[in-house]
Design a protein around this motif. Sequence first.
Motif, short mmCIF file in Angstrom:
data_model
loop_
_atom_site.label_atom_id
_atom_site.label_comp_id
_atom_site.label_asym_id
_atom_site.label_seq_id
_atom_site.Cartn_x
_atom_site.Cartn_y
_atom_site.Cartn_z
N ARG A 110 22.67 -16.46 9.73
CA ARG A 110 22.80 -15.54 10.84
C ARG A 110 21.56 -14.68 10.90
O ARG A 110 20.97 -14.32 9.88
CB ARG A 110 24.07 -14.69 10.75
N SER A 111 21.17 -14.33 12.12
CA SER A 111 20.09 -13.37 12.31
C SER A 111 20.74 -12.10 12.85
O SER A 111 21.63 -12.16 13.69
CB SER A 111 19.03 -13.91 13.27
N TYR A 112 20.28 -10.96 12.33
CA TYR A 112 20.87 -9.70 12.77
C TYR A 112 19.84 -8.58 12.76
O TYR A 112 18.82 -8.65 12.09
CB TYR A 112 22.10 -9.33 11.92
N TYR A 113 20.15 -7.56 13.53
CA TYR A 113 19.33 -6.38 13.69
C TYR A 113 20.12 -5.19 13.15
O TYR A 113 21.33 -5.11 13.37
CB TYR A 113 18.99 -6.19 15.17
N TRP A 136 17.81 -24.48 15.29
CA TRP A 136 16.58 -23.87 14.79
C TRP A 136 16.78 -22.37 14.74
O TRP A 136 17.47 -21.81 15.59
CB TRP A 136 15.41 -24.20 15.71
N ILE A 137 16.15 -21.71 13.76
CA ILE A 137 16.30 -20.26 13.66
C ILE A 137 15.01 -19.63 13.14
O ILE A 137 14.30 -20.21 12.32
CB ILE A 137 17.51 -19.88 12.76
N GLN A 157 22.50 -14.09 16.36
CA GLN A 157 22.70 -15.53 16.40
C GLN A 157 23.28 -16.02 15.09
O GLN A 157 22.97 -15.48 14.03
CB GLN A 157 21.33 -16.21 16.63
N PHE A 158 24.10 -17.05 15.18
CA PHE A 158 24.48 -17.83 14.02
C PHE A 158 23.71 -19.13 14.13
O PHE A 158 23.60 -19.71 15.21
CB PHE A 158 25.99 -18.13 14.01
N THR A 218 31.19 -22.21 21.60
CA THR A 218 29.82 -22.43 21.17
C THR A 218 29.74 -22.79 19.70
O THR A 218 28.93 -23.62 19.29
CB THR A 218 28.96 -21.17 21.43
N TYR A 219 30.57 -22.16 18.89
CA TYR A 219 30.56 -22.35 17.43
C TYR A 219 31.91 -22.88 16.94
O TYR A 219 32.64 -22.17 16.24
CB TYR A 219 30.25 -21.03 16.72
#
Length: 191
Positions: free
Chosen positions: A59-62, A80-81, A73-74, A160-161
């Motif tokens: 996961r991307s997080y702020y 791609w991440i 995003q997961f 989506t997931y």
Amino acid sequence: MHFDNSKIKEIFKDLVFTNEEIKIIESVFNKVNVNKGTILLNTNDIVNEQYYILEGCLRSYYVDSNGKEYTLQFGIKDWWISDYTAFFSSSKANMTIEVIQDATLYKITKENKDYLYKQIPKIDRFFRIKLERAFAAFQKRILSNLSQSATERYLSFIKTYPNIEKNIKNYHIASYLGITTESLSRIRKEI
């Protein structure tokens, strides 16, 4: 590093490569096995790599100035991440990327990606199409966050997931949806 042809076909769907092109691809990707809990990228890191997810979940997080996390995003199998704002602008990361399920990744640097574009032009087109689709998906997500109810956003999330819920924490999902974990529980009960 050695790719078998099935991995190259998995990453670059519908593209056919010569043996020489396969050698070039093998020379620029590095396979990485990472454990749950690993931080691939921290805020303020220089971002020079992009990751293809062969297996696992990231996961991307702020994190805002009050310490609140916002999951952007997961990353799941065949995605791609990276922190793309930083990756494309050669700036420092605004986000953190965390491995939330043991993962096998293929990473490529920006320089090696540019090299691939020059050596194998069909890969340039492949990534351009991926980028266009990702941009459209992010725009769709922004519109849904502005216009949909929390329940509608949750239903879109599980579409989506699919099958991801059992592998990630509820507060990660709630953070992605912009709601509290209590609201997430209530939505699940109503559905």
